[in-house]
Every structure is written in structure tokens, then in C-alpha cells.
Design a protein around this motif. Structure first.
Motif, PDB file in Angstrom:
ATOM      1  N   ALA A   7       0.738  -1.173   0.073  1.00 29.48           N
ATOM      2  CA  ALA A   7      -0.201  -0.065   0.066  1.00 29.48           C
ATOM      3  C   ALA A   7       0.974   1.138  -0.067  1.00 29.48           C
TER       4      ALA A   7
ATOM      5  N   SER B 248      -1.234  -0.238   7.895  1.00 30.69           N
ATOM      6  CA  SER B 248      -2.567   0.025   8.245  1.00 30.69           C
ATOM      7  C   SER B 248      -2.721   0.824   9.471  1.00 30.69           C
TER       8      SER B 248
ATOM      9  N   GLU C 153     -11.358   0.833   9.117  1.00 29.12           N
ATOM     10  CA  GLU C 153     -10.651  -0.655   9.337  1.00 29.12           C
ATOM     11  C   GLU C 153     -11.021  -1.152  10.665  1.00 29.12           C
TER      12      GLU C 153
ATOM     13  N   GLN D  84     -12.837  -4.991  10.952  1.00 27.80           N
ATOM     14  CA  GLN D  84     -12.398  -6.057  11.645  1.00 27.80           C
ATOM     15  C   GLN D  84     -13.031  -6.351  12.972  1.00 27.80           C
TER      16      GLN D  84
ATOM     17  N   GLU E 149      -3.164  -8.176   8.220  1.00 28.84           N
ATOM     18  CA  GLU E 149      -3.308  -6.597   8.314  1.00 28.84           C
ATOM     19  C   GLU E 149      -4.690  -6.070   7.504  1.00 28.84           C
ATOM     20  N   PRO E 150      -5.247  -5.318   8.289  1.00 23.92           N
ATOM     21  CA  PRO E 150      -6.600  -4.640   7.530  1.00 23.92           C
ATOM     22  C   PRO E 150      -6.301  -4.189   6.198  1.00 23.92           C
ATOM     23  N   ARG E 151      -7.130  -4.562   5.294  1.00 27.03           N
ATOM     24  CA  ARG E 151      -6.656  -3.982   3.821  1.00 27.03           C
ATOM     25  C   ARG E 151      -7.906  -3.386   3.257  1.00 27.03           C
TER      26      ARG E 151
END
Lengths: 305, 351
Positions: free
Chosen positions: A4, B2, B28, B32, B307-309
Motif C-alpha cells: 500500500a 494499516s 478499518e 475488523q 493486516e486490515p486491507r
């Protein structure tokens, strides 16, 4: 550090506000991302031009109404509601995108706004006192709320009575009032001022048309009101008006069964509801005639202050 | 990185976030389901005041879910104790229920999907009869599933009481009987601690951490388990201060055959959440890592799925799928695995 951060341009492209519009509904900022032009037009008709998409306000609910599957588009196009990563409902026909969005926002609020005890009630205000109309579906609550909003009461909300359990005040959430089936001609006949949107036939609640919230309610949507009266309405066709005074304990029990999040809030909800019913005067009302009911509510004794 | 991970690593840096970043952080956390836990992390570091207007009431209001579930868990346990106590069957609390009753901070704001308890294996039959008599019913109607649970897993098919909605998972071991690693339940019972204020047993601190690690890295699909990783992070922070905890941890992991999941747990909490772990423990745990290739592959896949995407990137489907296969690979021998996946594929995700 990861993919990212290596592709800032890609992030910027995905995050571009582009087709997002922001609105303010009482305490909640809302961002709606949608490619559906008709939906944005209806939103603008109902709630005015969208707020400027600057960073000053963090939207509480970030929702999307998007196209359904591609293969359905030529003949039976659909619209899909998404709240962040959740998809709470099956798709609707695309022409029903507006009711889909309104119900979707109800879902968002009901599942998240627990800083309020959320009553399932219409709420209106007059001379600084709020009238709470808690009711089960089909009892004529929305019709009555609409009629009062067209008769000089300030509309706080139709679906959610937002009781701040810290301060005991009711907060406005002036959104479109969904009128169902026979209520639509009833409200048209009740007042020439009624501004109704298009009728959406055969939704899951029958035919639905939305009454636009009055300008004054929208303008004063940050002014809370002190609870004054609680009236449990029930429409029974042809019946004369019967107003029955209720004991606080009865009102408490009925409200506890009517709130969206009473059980979830536990002791907090109990205390809030006890405070509410103690400060209000409580009635149940059976009515067969809308005009008679509206004028009876105007004559309710002034609440003690 | 994130923003949620960024915040967990260093809550004090919240004051540097822009409005736009706050918005992303909230999205995010919502996706989650970690809003309530985030609110506690913020409060513990005295950062509630730096939240932009409206954010703090929203975040802290999400705690009601957790508190409601905790009340349900306490109630269900009292009922279970009533049913099993007279027969002299001890109840050991696992996972969330153990955190709640042991008064651990990790329980605050945590999501509780179900209630997990462990009973001694030799008392299982009697317990099942007693629970049936007490109106707990089995949710699984499918005969294959019933057989699957009973022959190959470490728990009974999920139960719930006729008048209550909370799901109860009755374990007799920590990990599936067909799995690669089989920690001996007798050892866990022997080290368990009787609670002072309730008639239940909880695993000793080392076992709590080891089980939590096994939950994410041995018996789980890893994807979507950021909450599980946060459990590890907070358990390490809280239990790590007990005298002798770190000296006992590795020998205990060896005794329970849980060195590998512990290694992963320490490695990924350290790399993703910046968890404070003594350097010599990290070094010693490395001896229990997998071969160089597996190690590198895991290092690539695990952060991708944890990991939060959302909302910036697409979900890491390929990585999640590979780790899903890995979880099954660890759960049963290849022949059985092929048959099992074949049956599940035939059913096509129904029931």
C-alpha cells in the motif's frame, strides 16, 4: 513497508471522493458512494445539496449503493447496499435504490448508535417539549408523525427516538418519513403542503412513498428536546378517539419491549428508561380519525417542568 | 502500514492523525470488528481527548456488545455448573471465558463468538447425558458432521440451551485428535488454577498464551484473525509481568508440543504489533521455527491476511486460500483431508 505504501497513486485513486456525497442526519455524518445518478437526485430532492466533501467531518457511516451483478443489468438491474465491509440485505431492483439506502441506514444506526437508547418511535417537539410516539409496525405511527410534522410540530424523527442516556435529552434525526400503502393518499389529502417523493411499488413493505422532512426540522437538526409526553398510538379504522392515561410502570414495560437496544444496554438502558418514564406523562391512544387525533395531541396538558 | 496496526503499536501517535486518516482508521476497525477494543487501547493510554468530535462516543458505545456477551457467558456458566457440579465434573474455562473470569484486561471489548469449556475426557459421556437432560441441544443435525466431530476433533458438536442463544463448545482437548500436534490435556488440567471467586478452573498463564497461539497459528485459518493476534499481544503484555513467566514458557511449550505455534505467535506479534518480548526468548523460540522456505512463505502470507486491507486494497484471497489449506493440512492426515474436503465441496457450502 508494504504494497500500500509503495503505491500512493493507487490509494489516491481508490480513495477519490468522485461519486461520494456527504449528508448530515442529526448527530450522524453520512457518506454515500454511489454510481446511481437517480439515487443522488432523490437524495438532493429530499435532503438538499450534499455537504461539501472536505475533511472537517468524519462520517459515522460510510455506505455504498452499487450496481448488482452485471448479467442482470440489461433486463432486471439491481442495486446492492454495503455498509463498510458488510452487506446486510439481498439486492433490490435498481429502481428501489432510495428505499434500499434509507433502510440500510436504519440498519447501520440500529446496530451501532449505542450512545443512545434507541426507541422505535416517532418524536416531535412543540414549545421545547418532545412528544414520543412509540409503536409497533402497522399502528399508524409514521402516518401520525407525518400529520403532526405537517401541523406545526417540529419533526425530530420518525423511526428512531434517540435518547441520550447520559443527559436524558432526545436528539433529532429528521429524515424522510416512509409512508406505506394507504397512508400515501391519506397524507396527500391531509395537507396540501405534503411533499411526497415517487411511489415505489411492491417493496418488502408494500407501496412506499417518502415524505420530505420539513425545512425547519432539517435546519434545527442539532437542537435536542426535553421529553414531555409519551403516547402509544394505535390506529383502528372507524374507532372513536380514546386516550387512556398510563401508569409509569406500564409505560416502562411497553417501552422496554419497543426499544432497539434496551437489552444490549443492560443497566444503562434500565436507568435511562426509568428516568424517561418518570419525567413524562404517558398515555395510550386509539384513534380512527387522523384530524381528531392531531387536535387531541395539541391539547395535551403541559408537562411539569 | 494499516492505521489500525499503527495505532495498536503506538497509541500515543493518535494525535498526529489527520481527519482523513481517522476516517480510515475507523473504517478499518469497523471491518475488523475491533472498535470496542480500540476504544480501550485509546482509553488506557489517555488518548480519548485527542479523538475528533463524535468519534469517542461512537467507539466507546461499541463496548456494550462485549459486556452483553460477557453477561451471557457468566449466566451460561452458572447453568452449566448447576448441571455438571453435582456429578463432580470440573469445568475448565478456555479462551474468552477464561479471560473474563480471570479478570484479564484482554477481555475488555473483546468479541465472544461462543463459550468454550473443557471437560476431562473420561467424564465426557456422563457430562453429555447431564447436558441433554438439562435441555442443551446439539445444533448439528448432519450425520457426517456429527461423526466428524466425535471421531476426529477435540470437541463435541456445538451445543446451545433450548431457551438461550449462546453457543457452547465442549472440548476435551485443545487441538483436533487427528492433528499434527496433540497437547496432552492431562498436563493442562494438572497445571490449571482454581478460581478464587468461582467454581471453575482456568489454564495456567503459560497455557493460556500457548492455547491462544495455537488457536491462531495451528488450528485456525489465520485470515481475519487480527483479533486473535491482538489477544496474543495483550496476553503477552499482561501475563509477561508475572514472575517466572518467561522462564517457564518455552519448557512448557515443549511439554505441550506447542513450540511451533508459539514461535509464530511471538514472531508475528513482534513484527506486526511491536509486542515487547525478551530478546533471549525470541532467539530461543527461533530454534522451533520451520525450514527456511516455509518460514519465508509464512512471512509473506501471514501479514497479507492479518493486516486490515479494507478499504484501501482488495482482500488477499490467494494468500487466505493457501493458509486455509495449510490449516486443514495441519488438522488431519492427507488421506482423511482429501475425503473431508471432497465431502465439503460436494455440499457446496450449504449448512
Amino acid at each position: 513497508m508494504n504494497a500500500a505504501s509503495r503505491h500512493p497513486a493507487r490509494i489516491a485513486a481508490r480513495q477519490a471522493p468522485g461519486n461520494g456525497v456527504r449528508y448530515r442526519h442529526g448527530p450522524f455524518g453520512i457518506q454515500v458512494d454511489t454510481p446511481l445518478q437517480e439515487l443522488r437526485q432523490l437524495l438532493a430532492w429530499c435532503y438538499g445539496p450534499p455537504a461539501r466533501g472536505d475533511d472537517s467531518d468524519i462520517p459515522r457511516f460510510h455506505v455504498r449503493v452499487i450496481h448488482g451483478p452485471l448479467y442482470r443489468r440489461p433486463l432486471f438491474p439491481q442495486a446492492l447496499f454495503k455498509a463498510d465491509a458488510d452487506t446486510p440485505f439481498a439486492p433490490f431492483p435498481r429502481s428501489h435504490a432510495f428505499p434500499l439506502l434509507e433502510w440500510g441506514l436504519n440498519w447501520c444506526i440500529a446496530t451501532r448508535a449505542h450512545q443512545y437508547l434507541m426507541l422505535h418511535a416517532g418524536v416531535l417537539e412543540r414549545d421545547g417539549h418532545a412528544l414520543i410516539l412509540p409503536a409497533v409496525p402497522g399502528s399508524g405511527k409514521s402516518t401520525l408523525t407525518a400529520a403532526l410534522a405537517l401541523s406545526g410540530w417540529r419533526l425530530l424523527s420518525d423511526e428512531f427516538g434517540l435518547l441520550d442516556w447520559r443527559g436524558g435529552l432526545l436528539w433529532p434525526l429528521p429524515r424522510a418519513i416512509p409512508l406505506k400503502n394507504r397512508s400515501i393518499p391519506v397524507i396527500r389529502a391531509f395537507s396540501p403542503k405534503a411533499e411526497l417523493g415517487p411511489t415505489f411499488p411492491k417493496t418488502r413493505k408494500g407501496d412506499v412513498a417518502h415524505l420530505r422532512p420539513p425545512e425547519d426540522s432539517r435546519r434545527r437538526q442539532h437542537e435536542p428536546a426535553r421529553p414531555g409526553w409519551i403516547v402509544f398510538p394505535r390506529f383502528v379504522a372507524g374507532n372513536p378517539l380514546v386516550l387512556t392515561s398510563l401508569r409509569h410502570s406500564t409505560a416502562f414495560t411497553r417501552l422496554s419491549q419497543n426499544a432497539f437496544n434496551y437489552r444490549l444496554l443492560g443497566a444503562t438502558g434500565f436507568d435511562a428508561l426509568q428516568g424517561l418514564t418518570r419525567t413524562c406523562r404517558c398515555w395510550s391512544a386509539q384513534f380512527g380519525d387522523l384530524d381528531a387525533m392531531v387536535s387531541a395531541l395539541e391539547r395535551l396538558p403541559h408537562p411539569q417542568t | 502500514m494499516s492505521l489500525l496496526l499503527f495505532t495498536i503499536r503506538d497509541p500515543a501517535a493518535l494525535s498526529t492523525l489527520s481527519r482523513h486518516q481517522w476516517n480510515l482508521l475507523l473504517r478499518e476497525s469497523r471491518s475488523q470488528r475491533l472498535c470496542a477494543r480500540l476504544s480501550w487501547i485509546i482509553e488506557d493510554r489517555g488518548q480519548a481527548a485527542v479523538c475528533p468530535p463524535g468519534v469517542w462516543p461512537d467507539l466507546s458505545a461499541q463496548r456494550f456488545f462485549s459486556e452483553y456477551k460477557q453477561a451471557q457467558i457468566r449466566l451460561e456458566l452458572r447453568k452449566l455448573q448447576k448441571a455438571l457440579g453435582p456429578l463432580g465434573i470440573p469445568i475448565m474455562l478456555l479462551k474468552g471465558a477464561a479471560y473474563v473470569h480471570a479478570g484479564l484486561r484482554v477481555a475488555r471489548g473483546r468479541d465472544f463468538a461462543d463459550l468454550d469449556i473443557m471437560l476431562p475426557r473420561e467424564r465426557l459421556e456422563g457430562a453429555e447425558t447431564a447436558l441433554e437432560r438439562g435441555n442443551w441441544i446439539c445444533e448439528t443435525k448432519n450425520r457426517y458432521d456429527q461423526r466428524y466431530y466425535r471421531r476426529w476433533t477435540h470437541e463435541l458438536p456445538p451445543l446451545h440451551h433450548r431457551t438461550r442463544s449462546l453457543e457452547v463448545d465442549v472440548h476435551h482437548a485443545l487441538l483436533p485428535l487427528t492433528g499434527r500436534l496433540r497437547p496432552d490435556p492431562a498436563l493442562i488440567w494438572a497445571a490449571g488454577r482454581q478460581l478464587r471467586d468461582a467454581p471453575y478452573v482456568v489454564p495456567c498463564p503459560e497455557d493460556l498464551l500457548l492455547h491462544a497461539a495455537a488457536q491462531v497459528f495451528q488450528d485456525g485459518e489465520i485470515a481475519g484473525q487480527l483479533g486473535g493476534l491482538l489477544d496474543l499481544h495483550q496476553l503477552i503484555g499482561e501475563l509477561g509481568t508475572e514472575p517466572g513467566f518467561w522462564d517457564r514458557l518455552l519448557p512448557r511449550a515443549e511439554a505441550l508440543q506447542l513450540c511451533r505455534p508459539l514461535y509464530y505467535g511471538l514472531r508475528f506479534t513482534r513484527s506486526m504489533l511491536d509486542t515487547k518480548i525478551p530478546a533471549e526468548i525470541l532467539r530461543a523460540a527461533q530454534a522451533h521455527g520451520p525450514g527456511a522456505l516455509s518460514n519465508r512463505v509464512m512471512g509473506l502470507l501471514v501479514p497479507r491476511v492479518l493486516e486490515p486491507r479494507y478499504p484501501i486494497r482488495r482482500p488477499a484471497r490467494a494468500a487466505a486460500w493457501m493458509l486455509y489449506l495449510r490449516a486443514h493440512w495441519l488438522r488431519m492426515p492427507p488421506g482423511l483431508l482429501i475425503l473431508h474436503l471432497f465431502r465439503k465441496a460436494l455440499r457446496g457450502g450449504k449448512d
